[in-house]
Each structure stands twice: as structure tokens, then as C-alpha cells.
Design a protein around this motif. Structure first.
Motif, short mmCIF file in Angstrom:
data_model
loop_
_atom_site.label_atom_id
_atom_site.label_comp_id
_atom_site.label_asym_id
_atom_site.label_seq_id
_atom_site.Cartn_x
_atom_site.Cartn_y
_atom_site.Cartn_z
N ILE A 69 0.91 -1.08 0.24
CA ILE A 69 -0.32 0.10 -0.13
C ILE A 69 0.30 1.17 -0.14
N ASN A 70 0.20 2.33 -0.66
CA ASN A 70 1.34 3.75 -0.08
C ASN A 70 0.41 4.23 0.58
N LEU A 71 0.79 5.04 1.68
CA LEU A 71 0.76 5.29 2.13
C LEU A 71 0.93 7.67 1.54
N LYS A 72 -0.42 8.35 2.42
CA LYS A 72 0.22 9.22 1.18
C LYS A 72 0.09 11.10 2.45
N THR A 73 1.32 11.48 2.11
CA THR A 73 1.19 12.93 3.03
C THR A 73 1.55 13.69 1.56
N GLU A 74 1.73 15.11 1.72
CA GLU A 74 1.47 16.25 1.50
C GLU A 74 3.30 16.08 0.62
N MET A 75 3.98 15.28 1.26
CA MET A 75 5.02 15.08 0.56
C MET A 75 4.79 14.07 -0.42
N GLY A 76 4.35 13.48 -0.90
CA GLY A 76 3.60 12.44 -1.73
C GLY A 76 3.67 10.71 -0.64
N ALA A 77 3.44 9.95 -2.03
CA ALA A 77 3.67 8.42 -1.69
C ALA A 77 5.07 7.74 -0.91
N HIS A 78 4.12 6.91 0.42
CA HIS A 78 5.70 6.75 1.28
C HIS A 78 4.57 5.47 0.93
N PRO A 79 5.67 4.40 0.22
CA PRO A 79 5.13 2.63 0.14
C PRO A 79 5.92 1.43 1.39
N LEU A 80 4.58 0.86 1.35
CA LEU A 80 4.95 -0.49 2.25
C LEU A 80 5.18 -1.82 1.47
N TYR A 81 6.43 -2.15 1.40
CA TYR A 81 6.12 -3.35 1.43
C TYR A 81 6.01 -4.79 1.83
#
Length: 268
Positions: A69-81
Motif C-alpha cells: 500500500i502507499n501511505l500518503k502525505t503532502e510529500m507524496g507516496a510512502h510505500p509499504l513493501y
């Protein structure tokens, strides 16, 4: 019963302090609660929090990861692998840099379903004799950042999960690694690590300085999950003039530390 002032406005039950960060409130739920905003999913309970983006990139390039899943903030996507190792599955993610972002992403990963965490990262050393790459296992952290004060009562230190520290020790001893266990100093302001502050932290027994550990430990205590961390000694802030020590390569150190963290995490 709720209390109101003469104008009919709600009065908080929290005692007002001279310094706002000391106004601790352990009320659950908060206005924005992770478990309400982030739906639980099918996910491994073990997670490695990896600060080394090039290690994650290598895993991706080698085809060893699956995007969860991609977590999201104003910086963009933060992927979990998802990564499979030692015949088990684990989550791997980069938490960003700095306590507020790292703690917020940790909150969301906990809400998704992970509950056993080992982090791997780097830290400045407070003793110039500590070589680049020397492994540090923080069992406690000085809370010189702001995030932890919103999770546990104000205090000078917070401890790592004992179970997590023991898991790390078992792996490092199995691989015959030299390491040191001790206290780290967590600060929000890398450009305000003054010589006098460094002296004070050394007097308190700190081995290293970084930006996230005390927040990680506080969030994990609040949410009742296991969290411990592996650090390697990087730059030297023990003297009045900073030594980046960039002439020493960290590539092999960082990759090894990641796999030690993975093994320790899956051993929980």
C-alpha cells in the motif's frame, strides 16, 4: 459533567502549563485517530523500519519486494513493501526523517496491523573513538524532541522495548558483531547541537544523537507494540567542529544492518 466559562465556552480539563508541550493528555480517541482513518488490512505483523533508501531500492531492483500500500502525505507516496526472508513475510518501509513524520507513519502502519518493529538507521557519535559503522543498540533515549510529549507523560527519557533489544542482541551475538548498548539523544534541531549541549548529553551517558528514537519508543509504548532500533555510528559531533567522516563508505554497513534488523524482527 462538562465545564463552561461565563461566556458558555467549553473549559478543558487539562491543567494549563507555562510551557504548552508539558500539557500532556492521554485521552483516546484523539480528534484524528489512526485506527479510524486507516483501515486494517491483511499484512504481516513484523515490520522493519529502514532509513536506508538505497537498500530499499536494491530490494526493488532485485524483484524482492511486493507493494502492499502507499501511505500518503503532502510529500507524496510512502510505500509499504512486503519482503520474504527466512521463510517469513515482513513489511519494509522508510519512515521519512524527523520525529513528527516518522511517528505519524508508524501510527498508520500500526493501524494497518503491524505490531513488532525493528528500525535500522544511522546516528552521530558523541565519542570520536567510535568508528564509522560501529553498531549501537539504544536501550533508552533522551527526549529532546517534541513528538514524544504527546504520547507519554513529560520526562527526561523513554525506554526501548526490552523484548526488541533482546532480539537484536541475539542476532548480533549470533553473527559475532561488536556492538554497544546505551542511551541515545533524540533532537529535532540538527543545527542546534551546540558544544555545551553535546557535553551535557555525554555527561548523561549518551552514545549517539539522532532525530527519531525517543518518538518511536513513546509511540510504541502508547500503542503497546514492540519497537527497538539498530544504529550505526556515522558523523562525529563530539568536538566543537563537526566531522562528517564522509570519506568512509557506508554502503556495506547499511545493507548488513538492514538484514540484521530483519532477522531480529522476524525473531520476535
Amino acid at each position: 459533567m462538562d465545564q463552561f466559562n461565563s461566556k458558555g465556552s467549553y473549559l478543558s480539563k487539562i491543567e494549563r502549563k507555562e510551557v504548552p508541550i508539558l500539557e500532556f493528555d492521554n485521552t483516546v480517541p484523539a480528534v484524528i485517530e489512526p485506527s479510524k482513518e486507516t483501515a486494517r488490512i491483511e499484512i504481516p505483523e513484523h515490520a522493519v523500519v529502514c532509513f536506508f533508501s538505497e537498500v530499499i531500492d536494491k530490494l526493488k531492483n532485485d524483484g524482492k519486494v511486493k507493494l502492499i500500500i502507499n501511505l500518503k502525505t503532502e510529500m507524496g507516496a510512502h510505500p509499504l513493501y512486503e519482503v520474504e526472508y527466512l521463510d517469513k513475510k515482513m513489511v519494509v518501509f522508510h519512515p521519512g526523517v524527523g520525529a513528527p513524520l516518522a511517528a505519524a507513519l508508524l501510527e498508520e502502519v500500526i493501524a494497518l496491523g503491524c505490531n513488532k518493529f525493528i528500525a535500522c538507521g544511522s546516528a552521530g557519535v558523541l565519542n570520536k573513538e567510535m568508528a564509522v559503522g560501529h553498531i549501537i543498540v539504544p536501550d533508552s533515549a533522551i527526549r529532546d524532541e517534541g513528538t514524544s510529549y504527546h504520547y507519554i507523560k513529560p520526562g527526561r527519557e523513554v525506554e526501548a522495548s526490552t523484548e526488541g533489544v533482546q532480539a537484536i542482541k541475539r542476532v548480533l551475538e549470533k553473527h559475532k558483531c561488536n556492538y554497544i548498548i546505551g542511551k541515545t539523544w533524540t533532537t529535532d534541531a540538527i543545527y542546534r547541537e551546540t558544544p555545551e549541549k553535546v557535553k551535557l548529553r555525554k555527561e548523561e551517558g549518551c552514545l549517539s544523537v539522532e532525530m527519531e528514537a525517543s518518538a518511536f519508543f513513546a509511540v510504541s509504548e502508547f500503542r503497546k507494540v514492540i519497537f527497538a532500533q539498530l544504529l550505526y555510528g556515522g558523523d562525529d559531533v563530539s568536538c566543537e567542529e563537526w566531522n562528517s567522516r564522509r570519506d568512509v563508505s557506508r554502503k556495506e554497513i547499511r545493507e548488513k544492518l538492514f538484514w540484521y534488523a530483519a532477522e531480529a524482527c522476524l525473531g520476535l
